[in-house]
Motif scaffolding. Structure first.
Motif, PDB file in Angstrom:
ATOM      1  N   LEU A 451       0.830  -1.214   0.000  1.00 54.20           N
ATOM      2  CA  LEU A 451       0.000   0.000   0.000  1.00 54.20           C
ATOM      3  C   LEU A 451       0.859   1.255   0.000  1.00 54.20           C
ATOM      4  CD1 LEU A 451      -2.978  -0.795   2.430  1.00 54.20           C
ATOM      5  CD2 LEU A 451      -2.823  -1.100  -0.045  1.00 54.20           C
ATOM      6  N   PHE A 452       1.951   1.245   0.746  1.00 53.30           N
ATOM      7  CA  PHE A 452       2.859   2.391   0.732  1.00 53.30           C
ATOM      8  C   PHE A 452       3.396   2.633  -0.678  1.00 53.30           C
ATOM      9  CE2 PHE A 452       3.920   1.646   5.442  1.00 53.30           C
ATOM     10  CZ  PHE A 452       3.108   2.688   5.849  1.00 53.30           C
ATOM     11  N   SER A 453       3.787   1.554  -1.348  1.00 55.04           N
ATOM     12  CA  SER A 453       4.342   1.684  -2.694  1.00 55.04           C
ATOM     13  C   SER A 453       3.313   2.218  -3.679  1.00 55.04           C
ATOM     14  CB  SER A 453       4.865   0.324  -3.176  1.00 55.04           C
ATOM     15  OG  SER A 453       5.915  -0.135  -2.352  1.00 55.04           O
ATOM     16  N   SER A 541      -9.045  17.372  24.709  1.00 54.07           N
ATOM     17  CA  SER A 541      -9.768  16.110  24.851  1.00 54.07           C
ATOM     18  C   SER A 541     -11.170  16.380  25.384  1.00 54.07           C
ATOM     19  CB  SER A 541      -9.030  15.178  25.803  1.00 54.07           C
ATOM     20  OG  SER A 541      -9.831  14.053  26.128  1.00 54.07           O
ATOM     21  N   GLY A 542     -12.113  15.583  24.940  1.00 53.37           N
ATOM     22  CA  GLY A 542     -13.479  15.733  25.428  1.00 53.37           C
ATOM     23  C   GLY A 542     -13.757  14.968  26.702  1.00 53.37           C
ATOM     24  N   THR A 543     -12.836  14.065  27.105  1.00 56.40           N
ATOM     25  CA  THR A 543     -13.100  13.212  28.269  1.00 56.40           C
ATOM     26  C   THR A 543     -12.027  13.309  29.352  1.00 56.40           C
ATOM     27  OG1 THR A 543     -12.007  11.353  27.166  1.00 56.40           O
ATOM     28  CG2 THR A 543     -14.402  11.540  26.915  1.00 56.40           C
ATOM     29  N   GLU A 544     -10.875  13.923  29.041  1.00 55.60           N
ATOM     30  CA  GLU A 544      -9.775  13.974  29.992  1.00 55.60           C
ATOM     31  C   GLU A 544      -9.143  15.374  29.970  1.00 55.60           C
ATOM     32  OE1 GLU A 544      -7.491   9.878  29.767  1.00 55.60           O
ATOM     33  OE2 GLU A 544      -8.087  10.498  27.749  1.00 55.60           O
ATOM     34  N   PRO A 545      -8.405  15.746  31.020  1.00 58.15           N
ATOM     35  CA  PRO A 545      -7.734  17.067  31.043  1.00 58.15           C
ATOM     36  C   PRO A 545      -6.476  17.050  30.181  1.00 58.15           C
ATOM     37  CG  PRO A 545      -7.240  15.871  33.059  1.00 58.15           C
ATOM     38  CD  PRO A 545      -8.228  15.020  32.303  1.00 58.15           C
ATOM     39  N   LYS A 546      -6.656  16.911  28.886  1.00 65.19           N
ATOM     40  CA  LYS A 546      -5.534  16.790  27.966  1.00 65.19           C
ATOM     41  C   LYS A 546      -5.720  17.705  26.766  1.00 65.19           C
ATOM     42  CE  LYS A 546      -4.255  11.920  28.800  1.00 65.19           C
ATOM     43  NZ  LYS A 546      -4.097  10.592  28.156  1.00 65.19           N
ATOM     44  N   ILE A 547      -4.594  18.111  26.168  1.00 63.67           N
ATOM     45  CA  ILE A 547      -4.622  18.737  24.855  1.00 63.67           C
ATOM     46  C   ILE A 547      -3.969  17.743  23.900  1.00 63.67           C
ATOM     47  CG2 ILE A 547      -2.433  19.974  25.171  1.00 63.67           C
ATOM     48  CD1 ILE A 547      -3.756  22.272  23.525  1.00 63.67           C
ATOM     49  N   LYS A 548      -4.595  17.560  22.741  1.00 60.64           N
ATOM     50  CA  LYS A 548      -4.132  16.560  21.784  1.00 60.64           C
ATOM     51  C   LYS A 548      -3.642  17.243  20.509  1.00 60.64           C
ATOM     52  CE  LYS A 548      -6.870  12.671  23.450  1.00 60.64           C
ATOM     53  NZ  LYS A 548      -7.669  11.489  23.045  1.00 60.64           N
ATOM     54  N   ILE A 549      -2.481  16.804  20.056  1.00 57.71           N
ATOM     55  CA  ILE A 549      -1.869  17.376  18.851  1.00 57.71           C
ATOM     56  C   ILE A 549      -1.623  16.238  17.865  1.00 57.71           C
ATOM     57  CG2 ILE A 549       0.079  18.699  17.949  1.00 57.71           C
ATOM     58  CD1 ILE A 549       0.457  19.617  20.986  1.00 57.71           C
ATOM     59  N   TYR A 550      -2.315  16.285  16.737  1.00 61.95           N
ATOM     60  CA  TYR A 550      -2.206  15.267  15.699  1.00 61.95           C
ATOM     61  C   TYR A 550      -1.329  15.805  14.578  1.00 61.95           C
ATOM     62  CZ  TYR A 550      -6.542  13.649  17.967  1.00 61.95           C
ATOM     63  OH  TYR A 550      -7.502  13.246  18.867  1.00 61.95           O
ATOM     64  N   ILE A 551      -0.443  14.958  14.063  1.00 61.56           N
ATOM     65  CA  ILE A 551       0.497  15.384  13.027  1.00 61.56           C
ATOM     66  C   ILE A 551       0.512  14.337  11.922  1.00 61.56           C
ATOM     67  CG2 ILE A 551       2.895  16.020  12.520  1.00 61.56           C
ATOM     68  CD1 ILE A 551       3.142  16.552  15.611  1.00 61.56           C
ATOM     69  N   GLY A 552       0.481  14.785  10.663  1.00 62.94           N
ATOM     70  CA  GLY A 552       0.519  13.859   9.538  1.00 62.94           C
ATOM     71  C   GLY A 552       1.426  14.371   8.430  1.00 62.94           C
ATOM     72  N   VAL A 553       2.137  13.434   7.786  1.00 63.32           N
ATOM     73  CA  VAL A 553       3.030  13.801   6.681  1.00 63.32           C
ATOM     74  C   VAL A 553       2.928  12.760   5.579  1.00 63.32           C
ATOM     75  CG1 VAL A 553       4.679  14.906   8.254  1.00 63.32           C
ATOM     76  CG2 VAL A 553       5.030  12.519   7.578  1.00 63.32           C
ATOM     77  N   LYS A 554       3.528  13.087   4.424  1.00 61.30           N
ATOM     78  CA  LYS A 554       3.669  12.144   3.325  1.00 61.30           C
ATOM     79  C   LYS A 554       5.093  12.264   2.804  1.00 61.30           C
ATOM     80  CE  LYS A 554       1.763  10.817  -1.192  1.00 61.30           C
ATOM     81  NZ  LYS A 554       0.826  11.211  -2.293  1.00 61.30           N
ATOM     82  N   GLY A 555       5.809  11.118   2.764  1.00 59.48           N
ATOM     83  CA  GLY A 555       7.199  11.137   2.339  1.00 59.48           C
ATOM     84  C   GLY A 555       7.431  10.352   1.064  1.00 59.48           C
ATOM     85  N   THR A 556       8.667  10.369   0.593  1.00 54.45           N
ATOM     86  CA  THR A 556       9.022   9.644  -0.624  1.00 54.45           C
ATOM     87  C   THR A 556       9.276   8.162  -0.343  1.00 54.45           C
ATOM     88  OG1 THR A 556      11.346  10.251  -0.284  1.00 54.45           O
ATOM     89  CG2 THR A 556      10.022  11.680  -1.705  1.00 54.45           C
ATOM     90  N   ASN A 557       9.605   7.840   0.905  1.00 54.07           N
ATOM     91  CA  ASN A 557       9.721   6.461   1.378  1.00 54.07           C
ATOM     92  C   ASN A 557       9.475   6.492   2.884  1.00 54.07           C
ATOM     93  OD1 ASN A 557      12.305   7.102   2.688  1.00 54.07           O
ATOM     94  ND2 ASN A 557      13.143   7.102   0.597  1.00 54.07           N
TER      95      ASN A 557
END
Length: 581
Positions: A451-453, A541-557
């Motif tokens: 799938l990556f390929s 967060s909606g249920t806990e005393p947390k802040i959530k940071i989501y990170i996404g990238v796309k690379g060549t490999n």
């Protein structure tokens, strides 16, 4: 002392009939004013996910009396909402936590006091089977007593609507009004379980419900024709992590023809203390320490594990070096998605109006896969309740045919006879997917690399920071306010090209300074986009005393993708003023 909380504390302390265990706890904390103020300051919060908290005395905790009060509120809501129904039914399930069965029975007793019929499982049960039961019995609502993978001292109360999905925000708001109207929680004295059973207001759900559910899951199989010889070659290690899924998954695997299944014995027995793990969370690799040891002994193809209430599934596969590596929630979702769409496409069973639903923080790899098959993808807000709402809406309108729903936090749904994430049906279809790969001399590790390929090397990470107390909540609020009032133009040297603010409901093009409306409900979330397909998203967060940071990238490999991910993570955390150890 604050008079308001002290009034509630005094009311409880002077209650002669107070539950003995709660009396003992209350006595032990009598000199701790700070803890008492927290326990009695305000009613425990209630939202679309119900309520969740530590089991202690007080109106701001989970206990016998707060369970009774929310159940009374639910009864009042159902009486107002369904006046035309002579018989109003509610399905009730519970997990392996301390007091879960007691709280489930108390829920049934209070509902029965209002003339509402309840169907309660006669043993601990995965959450997705509660969703199935609501639909199977045509119930008005469902309740599951669970705190998912929270620490052992927690429990919770989760309500489902008549469609089998989590309740909407509008429903939660109406329920809160009725809960407030239910009066003094100490004055709610329901009839006995035996009395309700005798009067036909309480029924017990037996094994026939699981059988009906497994028959539905059988119909989801896209490769039921896989040879018994192939299925018998698949070696599986499974752990329910001391929770509810042992019977449903082991019976399902046997029904599907998988005989080489090894259950982690130390974690097969329900345990409210989750004694063998630091956290019963399949998102945490450490939870699979024992399972990995079993897998090495068995030379297993896959390891699968569920959280205590059975709605999330974690998976490990064997890499080329023979080591067991974690599939991220996004990776497992991509594998399942491609397996389902590709097989249906080859067999001519893929509808022209098919749709896949995912959350805004789930990998964009899914969209690349669906585009390849001509299937629509729609994003929802974070939380499977929003996916359930979309399934219901499209079922009614006929605009789309649901194919698959998932979120990055290990939640998946294949068959919409359940309206919440379902680790049981996912585990059974995962076994078929593994067998199918094996029939082509491949492992799931190989399939993921394929799938990556084909679609690109995507990588994602979630970073959470716990911010306890008033100071912590202030830091979370200040961070979100700063992102809105002074949004960054660059992260390191990378310009931000677009911002989606889900409070304002606008997507802003940073180059043209033009804004377009978003179609999703308002929520405290901000997402940033870069020109190289990278992004990050921040939300409390909606249920806990947390802040959530989501990170996404796309690379060549994959190496490039991981390097990009690490660099972007470092830059984002620096920009936001957070640091990892």
């Amino acid at each position: 002392m604050n008079a308001n909380w002290y009034e509630h504390y005094t009311r409880w302390n002077e209650c002669e009939s107070l539950d003995p265990e709660l009396r003992q706890q209350l006595t032990a904390m009598h000199a701790d004013e700070k803890q008492l103020a927290d326990c009695f300051s305000a009613p425990i919060s209630f939202g679309t996910g119900g309520m969740r908290g530590v089991m202690e005395p007080g109106i701001n905790r989970i206990n016998l009396y707060t369970i009774r009060k929310v159940s009374a509120g639910l009864a009042l809501y159902l009486l107002e909402t369904y006046p035309e129904l002579t018989v109003k039914k509610v399905a009730i399930a519970y997990d392996s936590r301390k007091h879960s069965q007691l709280f489930a029975i108390e829920t049934a007793k209070v509902l029965g006091q209002y003339g509402i019929t309840t169907c309660i499982f006669n043993q601990l049960t995965p959450t997705p089977l509660l969703s199935f039961a609501v639909r199977h019995y045509c119930a008005c609502a469902g309740v599951v007593i669970t705190a998912s993978h929270n620490p052992p001292e927690y429990n919770g109360y989760k309500i489902y609507g008549a469609d089998g999905g989590q309740i909407t925000l509008a429903t939660a708001e109406r329920l809160m009004e009725h809960i407030a109207a239910a009066g003094n929680e100490l004055d709610i004295t329901p009839p006995s379980e035996q009395e309700l059973y005798k009067n036909g207001l309480l029924h017990y759900i037996d094994d026939s419900l699981l059988q009906a559910y497994l028959e539905k899951v059988q119909q989801l199989r896209v490769h039921p024709d896989l040879s018994p010889a192939i299925r018998e070659q698949v070696k599986i290690v499974f752990t329910p992590l001391h929770g509810t899924t042992h019977d449903s998954i082991t019976r399902g695997l046997e029904l599907f023809g998988y005989t080489q299944v090894r259950v982690v014995e130390e974690q097969a027995v329900p345990d409210p203390n989750f004694s063998t793990v630091a956290s019963p969370n399949p998102e945490e690799p450490e939870a699979f320490r024992l399972a990995i040891a079993y897998a090495k002994q068995e030379d297993a193809d896959i390891i699968m594990g569920t959280d205590p209430d059975g709605d999330r599934l974690g998976v490990l596969v064997k890499n080329l070096a023979g080591d067991y590596v974690v599939l991220t929630g996004n990776q497992l979702g991509a594998l399942l998605l491609h397996y389902l769409l590709d097989t249906k496409h080859k067999k001519g069973g893929l509808p022209s109006n098919g749709i896949v639903l995912k959350t805004i923080v789930t990998s964009e790899m899914g969209r690349a896969i669906t585009t390849d098959f001509g299937v629509s993808t729609e994003d929802t807000l974070t939380g499977f309740k929003y996916i359930g709402e979309k399934i219901e809406a499209y079922e009614k309108s006929g605009a789309y045919v649901f194919q698959f729903g998932y979120e990055e936090s290990y939640g998946y749904l294949i068959g919409d006879f359940v309206r919440d994430k379902d680790a049981v049906q996912t585990a059974l279809l995962l076994a078929d997917m593994c067998a199918y790969a094996k029939s082509h001399q491949k492992s799931l590790y190989d399939a993921m690399n394929d799938l990556f390929s084909r679609y690109g090397h995507y990588a994602e990470e979630l970073v959470s920071f716990t911010c306890k107390g008033a100071d912590g909540m202030q830091k979370i609020s200040a961070t979100m306010a700063s992102l809105r009032n002074q949004p960054p133009s660059y992260i390191a040297t990378h310009p931000i090209i677009a911002i989606e603010d889900y409070v304002s409901g606008l997507r802003t093009d940073c180059q043209t300074r033009t804004s377009t409306p978003l179609t999703l409900p308002a929520t405290d979330t901000i997402k940033y986009f870069f020109s190289d397909h990278s992004w990050f998203c921040v939300r409390p967060s909606g249920t806990e005393p947390k802040i959530k940071i989501y990170i996404g990238v796309k690379g060549t490999n994959q190496c490039d993708a991981q390097e990009r991910l690490a660099a972007l993570k470092q830059s984002v955390l620096k920009e936001l003023g957070f640091h990892t150890d």
